[in-house]
Design an enzyme around this catalytic site. Structure first.
Site, PDB file in Angstrom:
ATOM      1  N   SER A   1       0.825  -1.210   0.000  1.00 17.39           N
ATOM      2  CA  SER A   1       0.000   0.000   0.000  1.00 17.39           C
ATOM      3  C   SER A   1       0.860   1.262   0.000  1.00 17.39           C
ATOM      4  CB  SER A   1      -0.860  -0.040   1.264  1.00 17.39           C
ATOM      5  OG  SER A   1      -1.794   1.007   1.258  1.00 17.39           O
TER       6      SER A   1
ATOM      7  N   CYS B   1      -8.403  -2.032  16.032  1.00 16.91           N
ATOM      8  CA  CYS B   1      -9.702  -2.476  16.532  1.00 16.91           C
ATOM      9  C   CYS B   1     -10.714  -1.357  16.326  1.00 16.91           C
ATOM     10  CB  CYS B   1      -9.612  -2.837  18.006  1.00 16.91           C
ATOM     11  SG  CYS B   1     -11.103  -3.630  18.582  1.00 16.91           S
TER      12      CYS B   1
HETATM   13  C1  LIG Z   1      -2.178  -1.057   6.862  1.00 16.07           C
HETATM   14  C2  LIG Z   1      -2.115  -2.515   6.587  1.00 16.07           C
HETATM   15  C3  LIG Z   1      -3.036  -3.127   5.729  1.00 16.07           C
HETATM   16  C4  LIG Z   1      -4.178  -2.364   5.100  1.00 16.07           C
HETATM   17  O1  LIG Z   1      -3.727  -1.494   4.127  1.00 16.07           O
HETATM   18  P1  LIG Z   1      -4.728  -0.425   3.462  1.00 16.07           P
HETATM   19  O2  LIG Z   1      -3.977   0.087   2.293  1.00 16.07           O
HETATM   20  O3  LIG Z   1      -4.951   0.615   4.508  1.00 16.07           O
HETATM   21  O4  LIG Z   1      -5.969  -1.139   3.081  1.00 16.07           O
HETATM   22  C5  LIG Z   1      -2.908  -4.469   5.478  1.00 16.07           C
HETATM   23  N1  LIG Z   1      -1.920  -5.195   6.039  1.00 16.07           N
HETATM   24  C6  LIG Z   1      -1.015  -4.647   6.869  1.00 16.07           C
HETATM   25  C7  LIG Z   1       0.053  -5.497   7.447  1.00 16.07           C
HETATM   26  C8  LIG Z   1      -1.089  -3.298   7.173  1.00 16.07           C
HETATM   27  O5  LIG Z   1      -0.202  -2.765   8.005  1.00 16.07           O
END
Ligand SMILES: *Cc1c(COP(=O)(O)O)cnc(C)c1O
Length: 391
Positions: free
Chosen positions: A202, A329
């Site tokens: 992301s 959470c």
């Molecule tokens: C933040 C995070 C996500 C979610 O990512 P988004 O782009 O906010 O949907 C998934 N997995 C991990 C390990 C994260 O830290």
């Protein structure tokens, strides 16, 4: 110090780098074309920008550009990976192996598939948060479709033995999916070296914009197929339809390029600060380090303050220090972290955990301040408890 409250929640999100924003801005206004418009210069310009960003993102993980599918974030990427594999490879079976410490994006997707008939083997972890490779290999069956083990944990920073997991998956011809959202830009991630077949990440965790992410989908050895979860115009080679978020993708590319440049010096700098913070916090009586083995991210530390409720502590300091309990959470009833519970912590110790996640803007002054403040607040909590006990 860059003002209060001091931000130590970089695993939740990061500020967008100014250079990233500058790269994005023209694509909101005069370079507004749709990357799928093939008949004029506005479209070509946007398509060219997406092509460049795809190369930048691919370079960060040693992939080829054609293996990058842009999505709205790691949550969507994880959904596409797990659901896409489950639907596409139904003829082979319906067994998935999933680590017990996965982010909700992966865990809840696996639970969704379980309701649709998937059989899930949940892999436990030891006190250091690491899975057991023998146990993993023993869980593989002839009808196993996929192994899902995250690269680095968002709450503890524990880094799994990814390359060895990849080797096991490859040997058994099972697909290997990894949620690398926390690893990208902090440690070296290489989909070839690590034998990863599908990988989610992301932009907003690497100083890029929110609402854009990617799924790496291996093109050969093996060529991974996925059933699309978003039907429509056939964008992203049919994996994910919908008009591309051109400014977001441009920003994601720029953020990835900056990571390549800054990752090593920043990792060293942040690790030194993290180690100082760790030493300072462990100096406070009754502090327990969670997931403190060698194998972890350079900038994360998770500690429990025995006998003190984490959320009360956070409420007591949040004017000065922005941290979290680490588990995202969202429900009204705070439940103890499933990650810490999987590591063997009891509910009380799990509920007294705090995650400190450092980032590019963290300074030594801030760390000194945090050590001092946490020390005195914890002491106040303990004194109050003692008073109540004596009454
Ligand atoms: C933040 C995070 C996500 C979610 O990512 P988004 O782009 O906010 O949907 C998934 N997995 C991990 C390990 C994260 O830290």
């Amino acid at each position: 110090m860059s003002g209060l409250p001091i931000y130590l929640d970089y695993n939740a999100t990061t500020p967008c780098d100014q250079k990233v924003l500058d790269a994005m801005l023209p694509y909101f206004t005069h370079k507004f074309g749709n990357a799928a418009s093939r008949s004029h210069a506005y479209g070509w310009e946007a398509e060219e920008a997406v092509k460049f960003a795809r190369e930048q993102v691919a370079a960060l993980i040693n992939a080829i550009p054609e293996e990058i599918v842009f999505t709205s974030g790691a949550t969507e990427s994880a959904n596409l990976a797990l659901k896409g594999v489950f639907e596409m490879y139904g003829a082979k079976g319906k067994h998935l192996i999933v680590a017990a410490t996965e982010h909700k994006a992966v865990m809840d997707t696996a639970l969704h598939l379980e309701r649709l008939g998937a059989e899930i083997s949940w892999l436990g972890v030891n006190a250091d948060g690491l899975i057991n490779l023998q146990e993993l290999e023993g869980a593989i069956r002839t009808d196993t479709l996929l192994i899902a083990v995250m690269y680095a944990n968002n709450e503890t920073g524990v880094v799994q033995p990814i390359r060895r997991i990849g080797e096991i998956a490859k040997r058994h011809q099972v697909l290997f999916f990894s949620d690398a959202t926390q690893a990208i830009g902090k440690v070296s991630v290489d989909v070839i070296r690590d034998h990863i077949d599908v990988m989610a990440f992301s932009a907003h965790k690497i100083y890029g914009p929110k609402g854009v992410g990617a799924l790496y989908v291996r093109r050969k050895q093996p060529r991974v197929r996925l059933s699309a979860q978003m039907d429509g115009g056939g964008h992203e080679r049919g994996f994910r339809s919908g008009t591309l978020n051109v400014p977001g993708i441009v920003g994601f590319g720029k953020a990835a390029a900056i990571c390549l440049e800054k990752m090593e010096p920043e990792a060293r700098r942040q690790e030194a600060l993290r180690n100082k913070l760790e030493a300072g916090l462990l100096n406070i009586e009754g502090t327990v380090l969670n997931g403190g083995s060698k194998s972890r991210l350079p900038q994360t530390i998770n500690v429990s303050f025995r006998g003190i409720e984490g959320n009360s502590l956070i409420a007591g300091i949040n004017k000065e220090i922005a941290v979290s309990s680490g588990s995202a959470c969202t429900s009204a009833l705070p439940e103890p972290s499933h990650v810490l519970k999987a590591m063997g912590l009891d509910d009380e110790l799990a509920n007294s955990a705090l995650r400190f996640a450092l980032g590019r803007e963290t300074t030594e002054k801030e760390i000194d301040f945090v050590i001092d403040r946490i020390g005195s607040v914890v002491k106040q909590f303990r004194e109050k408890q003692l008073e109540n006990f004596n009454i």
